[in-house]
Design a protein around this motif. Structure first.
Motif, PDB file in Angstrom:
ATOM      1  N   ARG A 129      31.124  40.055  64.336  1.00 10.75           N
ATOM      2  CA  ARG A 129      29.920  39.213  64.366  1.00 10.75           C
ATOM      3  C   ARG A 129      29.149  39.364  63.055  1.00 10.75           C
ATOM      4  N   VAL A 130      28.749  38.233  62.508  1.00 13.98           N
ATOM      5  CA  VAL A 130      27.925  38.224  61.299  1.00 13.98           C
ATOM      6  C   VAL A 130      26.569  37.639  61.675  1.00 13.98           C
ATOM      7  N   ASN A 143      23.118  36.373  60.155  1.00 16.48           N
ATOM      8  CA  ASN A 143      22.375  35.989  58.953  1.00 16.48           C
ATOM      9  C   ASN A 143      20.884  36.083  59.250  1.00 16.48           C
ATOM     10  N   PRO A 147      22.731  27.566  56.224  1.00 15.65           N
ATOM     11  CA  PRO A 147      23.846  28.226  56.922  1.00 15.65           C
ATOM     12  C   PRO A 147      23.904  27.885  58.411  1.00 15.65           C
ATOM     13  N   ALA A 167      27.172  25.997  59.921  1.00 15.45           N
ATOM     14  CA  ALA A 167      27.950  26.748  60.912  1.00 15.45           C
ATOM     15  C   ALA A 167      28.181  25.885  62.159  1.00 15.45           C
ATOM     16  N   LEU A 201      29.258  33.702  64.213  1.00 14.46           N
ATOM     17  CA  LEU A 201      28.047  33.650  63.390  1.00 14.46           C
ATOM     18  C   LEU A 201      26.802  33.521  64.257  1.00 14.46           C
ATOM     19  N   PHE A 239      22.210  33.779  63.965  1.00 12.77           N
ATOM     20  CA  PHE A 239      21.136  33.607  62.989  1.00 12.77           C
ATOM     21  C   PHE A 239      19.814  34.160  63.517  1.00 12.77           C
ATOM     22  N   ILE A 285      23.626  39.936  57.140  1.00 15.05           N
ATOM     23  CA  ILE A 285      23.412  39.417  55.782  1.00 15.05           C
ATOM     24  C   ILE A 285      21.939  39.051  55.662  1.00 15.05           C
ATOM     25  N   ALA A 311      27.601  33.846  54.826  1.00 15.80           N
ATOM     26  CA  ALA A 311      27.949  33.916  56.266  1.00 15.80           C
ATOM     27  C   ALA A 311      28.981  32.847  56.607  1.00 15.80           C
ATOM     28  N   GLY A 347      32.512  33.323  58.161  1.00 17.19           N
ATOM     29  CA  GLY A 347      32.720  32.828  59.527  1.00 17.19           C
ATOM     30  C   GLY A 347      33.624  31.611  59.611  1.00 17.19           C
TER      31      GLY A 347
END
Ligand SMILES: O=P(O)(O)OC[C@H]1O[C@](O)(CO)[C@@H](O)[C@@H]1O
Length: 517
Positions: free
Chosen positions: A134-135, A137, A147, A151, A164, A166, A190, A265, A269
């Motif tokens: 998992r990322v 942002n 982003p 995404a 992803l 946020f 990030i 990201a 992703g």
């Protein structure tokens, strides 16, 4: 050409219905329908004839649009109040458009983000021994909306890769939900901030670091953080490992930054090749904007039509209705792009502007907003032009739901154009309620299909059309001084120094307990 002349054309056309205008023939249609880079822009439902269009192009030429466009693309200082160029196009493989220094810098930073993205995606970068799945942002404004939009828009094209999420809000609930259900050891945060001094982003970044330290330990937590910033030293001072700080130059504006390291990201992703195709689509629009004659130039036509509706017709707003589940955030993105760029009434030379600047932009996902606020568009007392954005493939799809989606979009444009006159003789009680005035303009923008490339072209189209508008309004679209005051006043409140604030605010703060009165 003055606004009075544009207004005169609007008055002249006020007696002509959109239905009549739409039927005036091939020359008008050819002037108002353009296709490029997998997009078709159809403005035949606008209250414009060839004479008004000619006046708009004359005004564009008189405003120096061509030379100002060339100055933008060749890296001249177009953002005078911050003394810098605006070269986000350099991130779209635009070396020949923007000059070799910028191209070299871009090549270095693109190689760095690509290499890191590939390491994360392959599982090679696993700071706590498990691959990143998992990322998250953390950013706000342009460091979030870009982003977040891409995404969502390109989710169907994702080439494997971590999930992803946020975080933009300071509400702790935002971070809580962004990490929910994930193994803390498998999260990469990030922190995206051009300035690396945005309060919301830094506070959320600190909260994320504390939370992660509680799970993987303080020593290891740092390796779960990367940064994307034009202030790399500040990111390092914040505690991000220098090897994890991905920089970009300050000539990439925040709301234009998704193409740069702020897209990290996405590169992780969605995959580097998807991100690259997104940039290449934008590049095609850049080339078109740079070289096509004004009358055949899609960003120019789109920008002039938005100027026409704002200045000629006097409409204060524009609605963006996207007929794709994947494009539900498009209106939010355009809202920042346009309102932060054009929400100004001071000229480039610092004089009071002769126009009110750009329009209010709002909208959402077409089929959903049809069932919420479209009533207002059809029968409310204000007229707001609508941009219908859809997918051409849906019109002939074998899936009936896609065909119905397309039909809904086409039907709304037709309904706004024609309205409806119900005969009181047949429905004496309801005729006035059921009648609709019509004559409400719209434009249709079709993507051949929703692909990384067409979507990149769509975003670049809007970036450039905002520039076109700014030239006609004679304002700098690349600064945003108006948002500064609120930041200063927030600091005053948190520092407890509100002696110069108004009585209403002081009383509010005292009543709510934020500051003891
Ligand atoms: O990327 P940063 O520097 O954190 O800024 C976030 C956003 O804040 C703004 O400056 C507005 O407050 C936007 O222009 C920008 O996109």
């Amino acid at each position: 050409m003055s606004d009075t002349e544009l207004n005169a054309h609007a008055v002249r056309l006020s007696g002509t219905s959109l239905r009549t205008l739409a039927e005036t023939g091939d020359d008008r249609s050819q002037a108002l329908i353009l296709s490029v880079a997998g997009l078709e822009f159809d403005a035949t439902k606008q209250c414009l004839d060839e004479a008004a269009l000619e006046a708009l192009f004359a005004r564009a030429r008189a405003s120096g649009l061509e030379s100002k466009r060339d100055a933008l693309l060749s890296g001249e200082i177009v953002n005078a109040t911050e003394n810098r160029p605006a070269l986000h196009m350099a991130y779209r493989e635009g070396g020949d458009l923007v000059g070799s220094d910028a191209a070299a810098l871009v090549a270095r930073t693109q190689a760095e983000t690509r290499e890191f993205a590939e390491r994360v995606r392959s599982g090679d970068y696993a700071p706590s021994g498990v691959p990143i799945s998992r990322v998250v942002n953390i950013g706000i404004g342009g460091s979030d909306l870009g982003p977040r939009l891409v995404a969502d828009a390109l989710a169907d094209h994702a080439d494997g890769g971590p999930e992803l999420r946020f975080v933009a809000s300071l509400d702790p609930s935002d971070l809580k939900h962004a990490v929910a259900g994930a193994d803390p050891a498998a999260i990469l945060f990030i922190v995206a901030s051009k300035s690396f001094s945005t309060q919301e982003t830094l506070m959320s970044g600190e909260a994320a670091r504390d939370w992660l330290a509680g799970h993987v330990g303080a020593t290891r937590a740092g390796a779960h953080f990367a940064a994307a910033s034009a202030a790399p030293e500040k990111a390092k001072a914040f505690g991000i490992d220098p090897s994890m700080v991905f920089d970009f130059p300050d000539w990439v504006g925040g709301r234009y930054s998704v193409w740069s390291a702020v897209g990290l990201a996405l590169e992780i992703g969605l995959g580097p090749s998807v991100f690259q195709a997104f940039r290449e689509g934008a590049r095609e629009m850049d080339k078109h904007f740079a070289t096509a004659p004004l009358e055949r130039n899609m960003p120019v036509l789109k920008g002039l039509i938005d100027v026409w509706n704002r200045i000629g017709m006097g409409y204060p707003a524009r609605c963006v209705a996207a007929y794709s589940a994947r494009l539900g955030k498009l209106a939010d993105y355009f809202q920042q792009l346009e309102m932060e760029s054009l929400g100004k009434s001071v000229t480039v030379d610092g004089q009071p502007g002769s126009t009110p600047g750009g329009a209010l932009v709002w909208g959402g996902n077409g089929t959903e907003i049809q069932h919420s606020f479209f009533q207002w568009l059809h029968q409310g007392g204000d007229v707001v032009p609508v941009d219908f954005i859809g997918v051409a493939r849906h019109f002939s799809s074998s899936d009936p739901r896609e065909r119905a989606l397309a039909a809904n979009m086409a039907a709304q444009g037709a309904a706004l154009l024609d309205g409806r006159k119900v005969d009181p003789a047949t429905e004496p009680d309801l005729a006035s309620h059921k009648s609709m005035p019509g004559n409400r303009p719209s434009a249709t923008l079709l993507l051949d299909d929703l692909t990384p490339a067409t979507f990149g072209a769509l975003i670049a189209l809007h970036e450039h059309k905002v520039f076109v508008e700014s030239v006609l309004y004679d304002i700098n679209p690349f600064d945003q001084w108006g948002v500064e005051l609120g930041k200063v006043l927030t600091k005053g409140i948190l520092d407890g120094d509100i002696s110069s604030y108004d009585a209403s605010t002081k009383a509010l703060l005292a009543r709510t307990g934020l500051i003891s009165g």
